[in-house]
Design a protein around this motif. Structure first.
Motif, PDB file in Angstrom:
ATOM      1  N   ALA A 272       0.819  -1.210   0.000  1.00 41.90           N
ATOM      2  CA  ALA A 272       0.000   0.000   0.000  1.00 41.90           C
ATOM      3  C   ALA A 272       0.854   1.262   0.000  1.00 41.90           C
ATOM      4  CB  ALA A 272      -0.934  -0.004   1.214  1.00 41.90           C
ATOM      5  N   VAL A 273       1.962   1.235   0.740  1.00 41.39           N
ATOM      6  CA  VAL A 273       2.867   2.386   0.741  1.00 41.39           C
ATOM      7  C   VAL A 273       3.487   2.578  -0.638  1.00 41.39           C
ATOM      8  CG1 VAL A 273       4.996   3.334   1.714  1.00 41.39           C
ATOM      9  CG2 VAL A 273       3.334   2.219   3.207  1.00 41.39           C
ATOM     10  N   LEU A 274       3.878   1.485  -1.273  1.00 42.42           N
ATOM     11  CA  LEU A 274       4.459   1.584  -2.611  1.00 42.42           C
ATOM     12  C   LEU A 274       3.430   2.054  -3.638  1.00 42.42           C
ATOM     13  CD1 LEU A 274       6.596  -1.701  -2.625  1.00 42.42           C
ATOM     14  CD2 LEU A 274       7.438   0.650  -2.439  1.00 42.42           C
ATOM     15  N   ILE A 275       2.186   1.641  -3.459  1.00 44.16           N
ATOM     16  CA  ILE A 275       1.139   2.090  -4.378  1.00 44.16           C
ATOM     17  C   ILE A 275       0.962   3.598  -4.306  1.00 44.16           C
ATOM     18  CG2 ILE A 275      -1.351   2.003  -4.793  1.00 44.16           C
ATOM     19  CD1 ILE A 275      -1.298  -0.914  -3.959  1.00 44.16           C
ATOM     20  N   ALA A 276       1.140   4.153  -3.120  1.00 44.42           N
ATOM     21  CA  ALA A 276       0.933   5.589  -2.949  1.00 44.42           C
ATOM     22  C   ALA A 276       1.970   6.432  -3.697  1.00 44.42           C
ATOM     23  CB  ALA A 276       0.973   5.943  -1.463  1.00 44.42           C
ATOM     24  N   ILE A 277       3.088   5.845  -4.072  1.00 43.15           N
ATOM     25  CA  ILE A 277       4.144   6.626  -4.731  1.00 43.15           C
ATOM     26  C   ILE A 277       3.702   7.153  -6.096  1.00 43.15           C
ATOM     27  CG2 ILE A 277       6.480   6.519  -5.674  1.00 43.15           C
ATOM     28  CD1 ILE A 277       7.202   4.603  -3.423  1.00 43.15           C
ATOM     29  N   PRO A 278       3.215   6.318  -7.036  1.00 42.24           N
ATOM     30  CA  PRO A 278       2.784   6.893  -8.324  1.00 42.24           C
ATOM     31  C   PRO A 278       1.634   7.876  -8.192  1.00 42.24           C
ATOM     32  CG  PRO A 278       2.145   4.584  -8.153  1.00 42.24           C
ATOM     33  CD  PRO A 278       3.083   4.858  -7.029  1.00 42.24           C
ATOM     34  N   VAL A 279       0.743   7.641  -7.234  1.00 40.39           N
ATOM     35  CA  VAL A 279      -0.361   8.586  -7.018  1.00 40.39           C
ATOM     36  C   VAL A 279       0.181   9.923  -6.538  1.00 40.39           C
ATOM     37  CG1 VAL A 279      -2.492   9.007  -5.737  1.00 40.39           C
ATOM     38  CG2 VAL A 279      -1.948   6.699  -6.527  1.00 40.39           C
ATOM     39  N   THR A 280       1.162   9.874  -5.650  1.00 42.05           N
ATOM     40  CA  THR A 280       1.770  11.107  -5.148  1.00 42.05           C
ATOM     41  C   THR A 280       2.490  11.851  -6.259  1.00 42.05           C
ATOM     42  OG1 THR A 280       2.073  10.051  -2.986  1.00 42.05           O
ATOM     43  CG2 THR A 280       3.346  12.049  -3.425  1.00 42.05           C
ATOM     44  N   VAL A 281       3.182  11.121  -7.125  1.00 36.75           N
ATOM     45  CA  VAL A 281       3.869  11.755  -8.256  1.00 36.75           C
ATOM     46  C   VAL A 281       2.863  12.438  -9.181  1.00 36.75           C
ATOM     47  CG1 VAL A 281       5.254  11.315 -10.314  1.00 36.75           C
ATOM     48  CG2 VAL A 281       5.839  10.202  -8.149  1.00 36.75           C
ATOM     49  N   PHE A 282       1.760  11.764  -9.477  1.00 39.44           N
ATOM     50  CA  PHE A 282       0.734  12.357 -10.340  1.00 39.44           C
ATOM     51  C   PHE A 282       0.137  13.597  -9.684  1.00 39.44           C
ATOM     52  CE2 PHE A 282      -3.400  12.768 -12.357  1.00 39.44           C
ATOM     53  CZ  PHE A 282      -3.087  12.578 -13.687  1.00 39.44           C
ATOM     54  N   PHE A 283      -0.097  13.521  -8.380  1.00 42.03           N
ATOM     55  CA  PHE A 283      -0.615  14.684  -7.664  1.00 42.03           C
ATOM     56  C   PHE A 283       0.366  15.849  -7.745  1.00 42.03           C
ATOM     57  CE2 PHE A 283      -0.623  17.203  -3.754  1.00 42.03           C
ATOM     58  CZ  PHE A 283      -1.911  17.702  -3.778  1.00 42.03           C
ATOM     59  N   TYR A 284       1.648  15.565  -7.613  1.00 37.81           N
ATOM     60  CA  TYR A 284       2.651  16.624  -7.677  1.00 37.81           C
ATOM     61  C   TYR A 284       2.655  17.299  -9.046  1.00 37.81           C
ATOM     62  CZ  TYR A 284       7.193  18.931  -7.709  1.00 37.81           C
ATOM     63  OH  TYR A 284       8.208  19.864  -7.831  1.00 37.81           O
ATOM     64  N   LEU A 285       2.420  16.532 -10.095  1.00 33.69           N
ATOM     65  CA  LEU A 285       2.439  17.092 -11.447  1.00 33.69           C
ATOM     66  C   LEU A 285       1.266  18.035 -11.696  1.00 33.69           C
ATOM     67  CD1 LEU A 285       3.498  13.929 -13.503  1.00 33.69           C
ATOM     68  CD2 LEU A 285       4.938  15.861 -12.823  1.00 33.69           C
ATOM     69  N   VAL A 286       0.136  17.793 -11.046  1.00 37.26           N
ATOM     70  CA  VAL A 286      -1.061  18.600 -11.329  1.00 37.26           C
ATOM     71  C   VAL A 286      -1.445  19.513 -10.175  1.00 37.26           C
ATOM     72  CG1 VAL A 286      -1.945  16.818 -12.873  1.00 37.26           C
ATOM     73  CG2 VAL A 286      -2.673  16.830 -10.482  1.00 37.26           C
ATOM     74  N   GLN A 287      -0.711  19.472  -9.055  1.00 37.29           N
ATOM     75  CA  GLN A 287      -1.160  20.188  -7.869  1.00 37.29           C
ATOM     76  C   GLN A 287      -1.201  21.704  -8.043  1.00 37.29           C
ATOM     77  OE1 GLN A 287       0.958  22.098  -5.637  1.00 37.29           O
ATOM     78  NE2 GLN A 287       2.804  21.854  -6.881  1.00 37.29           N
ATOM     79  N   LYS A 288      -0.395  22.264  -8.952  1.00 40.51           N
ATOM     80  CA  LYS A 288      -0.413  23.708  -9.149  1.00 40.51           C
ATOM     81  C   LYS A 288      -1.759  24.198  -9.666  1.00 40.51           C
ATOM     82  CE  LYS A 288       4.560  24.162 -10.060  1.00 40.51           C
ATOM     83  NZ  LYS A 288       5.595  24.603 -11.031  1.00 40.51           N
ATOM     84  N   ASN A 289      -2.461  23.341 -10.382  1.00 36.37           N
ATOM     85  CA  ASN A 289      -3.733  23.742 -10.972  1.00 36.37           C
ATOM     86  C   ASN A 289      -4.947  23.245 -10.191  1.00 36.37           C
ATOM     87  OD1 ASN A 289      -2.543  24.979 -13.343  1.00 36.37           O
ATOM     88  ND2 ASN A 289      -2.086  22.920 -14.053  1.00 36.37           N
ATOM     89  N   LEU A 290      -4.739  22.449  -9.153  1.00 39.43           N
ATOM     90  CA  LEU A 290      -5.873  21.851  -8.471  1.00 39.43           C
ATOM     91  C   LEU A 290      -6.736  22.881  -7.751  1.00 39.43           C
ATOM     92  CD1 LEU A 290      -4.472  18.514  -6.982  1.00 39.43           C
ATOM     93  CD2 LEU A 290      -6.017  18.834  -8.892  1.00 39.43           C
ATOM     94  N   VAL A 291      -6.109  23.762  -6.973  1.00 32.07           N
ATOM     95  CA  VAL A 291      -6.885  24.746  -6.207  1.00 32.07           C
ATOM     96  C   VAL A 291      -7.643  25.678  -7.136  1.00 32.07           C
ATOM     97  CG1 VAL A 291      -6.743  26.623  -4.550  1.00 32.07           C
ATOM     98  CG2 VAL A 291      -5.304  24.611  -4.258  1.00 32.07           C
ATOM     99  N   THR A 292      -6.979  26.169  -8.164  1.00 36.58           N
ATOM    100  CA  THR A 292      -7.644  27.059  -9.125  1.00 36.58           C
ATOM    101  C   THR A 292      -8.798  26.354  -9.807  1.00 36.58           C
ATOM    102  OG1 THR A 292      -5.534  28.162  -9.509  1.00 36.58           O
ATOM    103  CG2 THR A 292      -7.280  28.523 -11.117  1.00 36.58           C
ATOM    104  N   GLY A 293      -8.586  25.130 -10.205  1.00 37.18           N
ATOM    105  CA  GLY A 293      -9.640  24.400 -10.893  1.00 37.18           C
ATOM    106  C   GLY A 293     -10.840  24.121 -10.008  1.00 37.18           C
ATOM    107  N   LEU A 294     -10.597  23.769  -8.740  1.00 44.67           N
ATOM    108  CA  LEU A 294     -11.709  23.467  -7.845  1.00 44.67           C
ATOM    109  C   LEU A 294     -12.518  24.705  -7.509  1.00 44.67           C
ATOM    110  CD1 LEU A 294      -9.968  20.962  -5.418  1.00 44.67           C
ATOM    111  CD2 LEU A 294     -11.841  20.461  -6.960  1.00 44.67           C
ATOM    112  N   THR A 295     -11.861  25.835  -7.291  1.00 45.43           N
ATOM    113  CA  THR A 295     -12.575  27.060  -6.920  1.00 45.43           C
ATOM    114  C   THR A 295     -13.267  27.696  -8.112  1.00 45.43           C
ATOM    115  OG1 THR A 295     -10.520  28.297  -7.184  1.00 45.43           O
ATOM    116  CG2 THR A 295     -11.068  27.534  -4.976  1.00 45.43           C
ATOM    117  N   ALA A 296     -12.586  27.777  -9.242  1.00 45.95           N
ATOM    118  CA  ALA A 296     -13.183  28.427 -10.400  1.00 45.95           C
ATOM    119  C   ALA A 296     -14.342  27.624 -10.954  1.00 45.95           C
ATOM    120  CB  ALA A 296     -12.127  28.618 -11.503  1.00 45.95           C
ATOM    121  N   GLY A 297     -14.264  26.303 -10.869  1.00 44.81           N
ATOM    122  CA  GLY A 297     -15.332  25.486 -11.388  1.00 44.81           C
ATOM    123  C   GLY A 297     -16.625  25.607 -10.622  1.00 44.81           C
TER     124      GLY A 297
END
Length: 301
Positions: A272-297
């Motif tokens: 489970a810890v190892l599974i979290a690594i690719p998810v964390t990497v994907f989150f890091y790639l898109v995290q700059k746009n997450l807050v803007t996208g959630l609020t503006a939408g």
């Protein structure tokens, strides 16, 4: 002889101006409010991180029963569980299958959701409101009632035990929510941009892909992240439609550590810890746009 009297009058120094009291701006927090806010954020962060830290701690236990006695893990913590999962299981096959399914679902799901949300946001065709409500209604049905009919359909199409079966079914799960999200985000983009594209000779598809999508990047990031997480964590369909153990995703691979009378919790925790690594990497790639996208939408419906 005349005498001249000089009156020497001492002028008193002007009083120092009283210090101006700083006026707090509207919405500005005082020291107590700021301390309370930061304290609450710290507590919330600790609550969110506690399960992750506890899972990592349990993954260091060398025995499968250590979760019943967590205090003794500290004295004999080891990374042997991780080496066993990486060397003696199908972890890398699970990783490959999960990435194929998750990335395929993300590409197809976001593309369909974006075109749907844009069409409902910009075009007024008969039943466009009902379409969105139908998409929302599909989320009310439990996944279990769809397994049997979808299995029969995919069996006739020859898609059982293929990645395409999971990609298609996960896309149908993620598209309704993503379409609603992107529709709200497209509503915030001025119609004048579409008109400018038509004036420049762009087709509706050209306007959508060349002008609208670049502006909708934050909303697309949120939809992509939601779709990716949905595909990575899906269990029911993956368990039913995948028969070859070399095609198992992470969610199905975890079940191999559980038998009828036993469960290897230490290996499950490490996986489970190892599974979290690719998810964390994907989150890091898109995290700059997450807050803007959630609020503006959510500014327009």
């Amino acid at each position: 002889m005349s005498t001249t009297t000089l009156d020497k009058t001492e002028t008193a120094p002007a009083p120092a101006p009283a210090p101006r009291r700083r006026v707090r701006r509207r919405g500005e927090r005082g020291p107590a409010g700021a301390a309370l806010l930061h304290g609450g954020l710290v507590v919330a962060s600790l609550i969110a991180l506690a399960p992750v830290a506890w899972l990592f701690y349990l993954s260091l236990g060398p025995d499968k029963e250590d979760y019943l006695h967590p205090a003794r893990i500290a004295g004999r913590a080891t990374f042997s569980n991780y080496s066993f999962v990486l060397q003696h299981t199908g972890f890398f096959d699970w990783f490959k299958s999960t990435m194929i399914v998750a990335l395929g679902t993300t590409v197809i799901g976001v593309l369909v959701a974006a075109t749907t949300g844009y069409a409902v946001s910009r075009m007024r065709f008969p039943g466009y409101k009902q379409l969105m409500w139908v998409l929302l209604l599909t989320q009310a049905f439990p996944i279990a009632i769809l397994i049997v009919p979808m299995y029969e359909i995919f069996s006739e199409l020859g898609l059982i035990d293929t990645y395409w079966s999971l990609i298609l079914i996960n896309s149908t799960t993620a598209v309704p929510y993503s379409a609603w999200l992107l529709k709200g985000y497209f509503d915030t983009i001025p119609f004048e941009i579409d008109e400018a594209g038509r004036v420049d000779g762009l087709t509706p598809f050209g306007t959508f892909f060349r002008l609208i999508l670049p502006l909708a990047r934050p909303g697309l990031a949120v939809a992509a992240f939601y779709t990716f997480i949905t595909a990575v964590g899906e269990v029911a369909f993956a368990t039913t439609f995948l028969l070859d153990d070399s095609k198992y995703t992470f969610a199905v691979g975890l079940q191999t550590f559980v038998s009828e009378h036993d469960a290897q919790w230490n290996y499950m925790a490490a996986t489970a810890v190892l599974i979290a690594i690719p998810v964390t990497v994907f989150f890091y790639l898109v995290q700059k746009n997450l807050v803007t996208g959630l609020t503006a939408g959510g500014t327009k419906g």
